[in-house]
Design an enzyme around this catalytic site. Structure first.
Site, PDB file in Angstrom:
ATOM      1  N   GLN A 173       0.817  -1.210   0.000  1.00  0.00           N
ATOM      2  CA  GLN A 173       0.000   0.000   0.000  1.00  0.00           C
ATOM      3  C   GLN A 173       0.858   1.271   0.000  1.00  0.00           C
ATOM      4  OE1 GLN A 173      -3.590  -1.002   0.633  1.00  0.00           O
ATOM      5  NE2 GLN A 173      -3.930   0.857  -0.547  1.00  0.00           N
ATOM      6  N   LYS A 203       1.833   1.780  -3.657  1.00  0.00           N
ATOM      7  CA  LYS A 203       0.617   2.005  -4.441  1.00  0.00           C
ATOM      8  C   LYS A 203       0.093   3.423  -4.211  1.00  0.00           C
ATOM      9  CE  LYS A 203      -2.560  -1.114  -3.761  1.00  0.00           C
ATOM     10  NZ  LYS A 203      -3.792  -1.893  -3.427  1.00  0.00           N
ATOM     11  N   LYS A 220      -2.684  -0.922   6.638  1.00  0.00           N
ATOM     12  CA  LYS A 220      -3.674  -1.961   6.332  1.00  0.00           C
ATOM     13  C   LYS A 220      -4.119  -2.581   7.638  1.00  0.00           C
ATOM     14  CE  LYS A 220      -5.492  -3.882   2.640  1.00  0.00           C
ATOM     15  NZ  LYS A 220      -5.615  -3.369   1.264  1.00  0.00           N
ATOM     16  N   GLY A 270     -12.429  -0.332   2.836  1.00  0.00           N
ATOM     17  CA  GLY A 270     -12.734  -1.751   2.704  1.00  0.00           C
ATOM     18  C   GLY A 270     -11.632  -2.537   2.012  1.00  0.00           C
ATOM     19  N   ASP A 271     -11.775  -3.823   2.059  1.00  0.00           N
ATOM     20  CA  ASP A 271     -10.951  -4.776   1.300  1.00  0.00           C
ATOM     21  C   ASP A 271     -11.809  -6.047   1.268  1.00  0.00           C
ATOM     22  OD1 ASP A 271      -7.920  -4.934   0.263  1.00  0.00           O
ATOM     23  OD2 ASP A 271      -8.366  -6.880   1.145  1.00  0.00           O
ATOM     24  N   ASN A 329     -16.340  -6.926  -5.392  1.00  0.00           N
ATOM     25  CA  ASN A 329     -16.382  -5.567  -5.888  1.00  0.00           C
ATOM     26  C   ASN A 329     -15.414  -5.298  -7.044  1.00  0.00           C
ATOM     27  OD1 ASN A 329     -17.317  -2.918  -5.335  1.00  0.00           O
ATOM     28  ND2 ASN A 329     -15.260  -2.469  -4.625  1.00  0.00           N
ATOM     29  N   SER A 348     -10.527   6.736  -3.004  1.00  0.00           N
ATOM     30  CA  SER A 348     -10.676   6.989  -1.571  1.00  0.00           C
ATOM     31  C   SER A 348     -10.093   8.358  -1.221  1.00  0.00           C
ATOM     32  CB  SER A 348      -9.932   5.928  -0.755  1.00  0.00           C
ATOM     33  OG  SER A 348     -10.711   4.770  -0.595  1.00  0.00           O
TER      34      SER A 348
HETATM   35  N1  GLU Z   1      -8.295  -2.172  -0.135  1.00  0.00           N
HETATM   36  C1  GLU Z   1      -8.019  -1.319  -1.255  1.00  0.00           C
HETATM   37  C2  GLU Z   1      -6.593  -1.503  -1.705  1.00  0.00           C
HETATM   38  O1  GLU Z   1      -6.068  -2.591  -1.614  1.00  0.00           O
HETATM   39  C3  GLU Z   1      -8.448   0.115  -1.030  1.00  0.00           C
HETATM   40  C4  GLU Z   1      -7.849   0.818   0.124  1.00  0.00           C
HETATM   41  C5  GLU Z   1      -8.427   2.192   0.401  1.00  0.00           C
HETATM   42  O2  GLU Z   1      -9.301   2.655  -0.325  1.00  0.00           O
HETATM   43  O3  GLU Z   1      -7.968   2.815   1.363  1.00  0.00           O
HETATM   44  O4  GLU Z   1      -5.937  -0.630  -2.209  1.00  0.00           O
END
Ligand code: GLU
Length: 453
Positions: A114, A117, A129, A168-169, A244, A385
């Site tokens: 993350q 990313k 996370k 979410g995830d 999703n 987000s």
């Molecule tokens: N779970 C999503 C990801 O893997 C979204 C995380 C978010 O929106 O904070 O990037």
């Protein structure tokens, strides 16, 4: 097998030693370190001040007990996690996963990915996370609510719109976010809309957030296809998963003229040679929360429509031009990759986090298949987000078109920065190297500016 540069190998060894029994975390770190050899060869200053070691060590890890009462009145105990990995770019940002496979190593791999990313989105968000080994499958709404409330009763003290912003995830969607937001609001007596994203549209959620990860992967994969002078039009596409990410990947691919012929859940996969009927899939998965075999039950078997039970075959047996793994980590192996290549695959866009094993990635890249790694290809969810946070901060609400057009621009920019970074560092066409290096540099610079913290 790609090697870790001699100067970086001790860092990897230390990560493995210090985080024993966390193979997914090791895998995620290894992949990034393999790319960073090219950076330190060109810019040895990135070895200073233990920047790379520091990025591999979470700023904070929170593990807590989540007690709740089920519908039979029995007390259940789960474990909750939040790994606040890096706040160099902004508040910790990343989803919560509720799935029985969740443990600290899984959350750490996701949190580590993350960081890069989120940096690639170009928006001011750090990496984190969290989640729990709670299994929402088969639980009533009341049980899910009581679990979410208990989970938030501990987590809320670690959150805040300037501190840490979950979303979410797997296993966490609008229903769970609603229960958690309600509990946060009650505990803090603050309507702090920007503390969670993926909220419902009636109370501060953003239009296009639900669609964003799948749409984003489709934009990214389209950009990869275009570098080879082609597009989705007329392509056969396989999308694993049916959550999703998968559903909105299918929607966008269809809009771009591609034909999605297969998708899956943990019970198996379906093929529909006529092209997946998206309305039916949404009804089964989003409304009824039922198993994927229901799709074939409703449609009727025959005419190229069938269901294969899990364990009796792999969705990657289905011949396609483009594969978009959107279920979970390590779902596509080296063998699957070999079969996909034999069947003519030309591009792979990762909708899930780390769905392809290292061997699969190597196999694709050696065969010249365009490969978009999750930390770039699936960044559209978290990017949107961040757009939700912008709307909350300005007490504003954007239209679907406005939000989607920003998402599309962000995804094309991510594609282009991975592409040009790979070229600059002597690995043209290698989006893994491009994403890792571009993401790393964006985080390393503020880290350096802040001094040793
Ligand atoms: N779970 C999503 C990801 O893997 C979204 C995380 C978010 O929106 O904070 O990037």
């Amino acid at each position: 097998m790609p090697q870790i540069d001699d100067k970086l190998a001790p860092i990897y060894e230390e990560v493995v030693r210090r985080n024993a029994g966390e193979p997914e975390f090791h895998q995620a770190v290894r992949e990034v370190l393999e790319s960073l050899g090219r950076v330190v060869a060109k810019r040895p200053d990135y070895l200073e001040d233990a920047l790379i070691e520091r990025i591999c060590e979470p700023e904070r890890q929170i593990i807590f007990r989540v007690p709740w009462t089920d519908d039979k009145g029995r007390v259940q105990i789960n474990r909750g996690f939040r790994v606040q990995f890096s706040s160099a770019m902004g508040p910790y940002k990343g989803g919560l996963r509720f799935h029985p496979s969740v443990n600290v190593g899984i959350i750490k791999f996701l949190g580590f990915e993350q960081i890069f990313k989120n940096a690639l989105t170009g928006l001011p968000i750090g990496g984190g996370k969290g989640g729990s080994d709670f299994d929402p499958k088969g639980r009533s709404d009341g049980e899910v609510m009581r679990f979410c409330q208990s989970f938030m009763t501990e987590l809320y003290r670690h959150l805040g719109e300037y501190t840490d912003v979950p979303a979410g995830d797997i296993g966490v969607g609008a229903r769970e976010i609603g229960y958690m937001f309600g509990q946060y609001k009650r505990l803090t007596n603050r309507y702090e809309a920007g503390v969670l994203t993926g909220k419902g549209l009636f109370y501060g959620g953003s239009l296009a957030r639900k669609e964003a990860t799948g749409y984003g992967n489709t934009y990214f994969t389209q950009a990869m296809l275009r570098t080879g002078g082609t597009d989705f039009d007329g392509k056969r596409v396989v999308v694993s998963g049916s959550g999703n990410v998968a559903i909105y990947t299918i929607e966008k691919v269809q809009e771009f003229g591609g034909k999605v012929i297969a998708c899956s859940d943990s019970s198996g996969y379906i093929v529909d040679e006529a092209g997946i009927d998206l309305e039916l899939l949404k009804e089964i998965k989003e409304v009824r929360r039922a198993r994927i075999s229901q799709y074939i039950r409703v449609k009727g078997e025959g005419n190229g429509a069938y269901f294969v039970k899990s364990g009796e075959g792999s969705i990657w047996d289905v011949a396609c031009d483009v594969a978009m793994p959107s279920a979970t980590q390590n779902e596509l192996t080296g063998k699957d990759a070999t079969r996909l290549i034999r069947n003519g695959v030309i591009a792979v866009g990762e909708g899930a986090n780390m769905p392809c094993t290292p061997e699969a990635i190597r196999t694709f890249q050696q065969a010249g298949v365009k490969f978009g790694p999750g930390k770039a290809a699936n960044a559209g969810g978290v990017a949107t987000s961040a757009l939700e946070m912008q709307q909350n901060a300005s007490r504003d609400r954007w239209t679907f078109e406005q939000t989607e057009s920003r998402l599309a621009t962000i995804m094309r920019d991510i594609h282009d920065s991975c592409y040009t970074t790979a070229e600059e560092f002597g690995a043209p066409g290698d989006y893994v190297i491009g994403a890792n290096i571009a993401g790393f540099i964006r985080v390393a610079e503020p880290m350096r500016a802040f001094g040793v913290i």
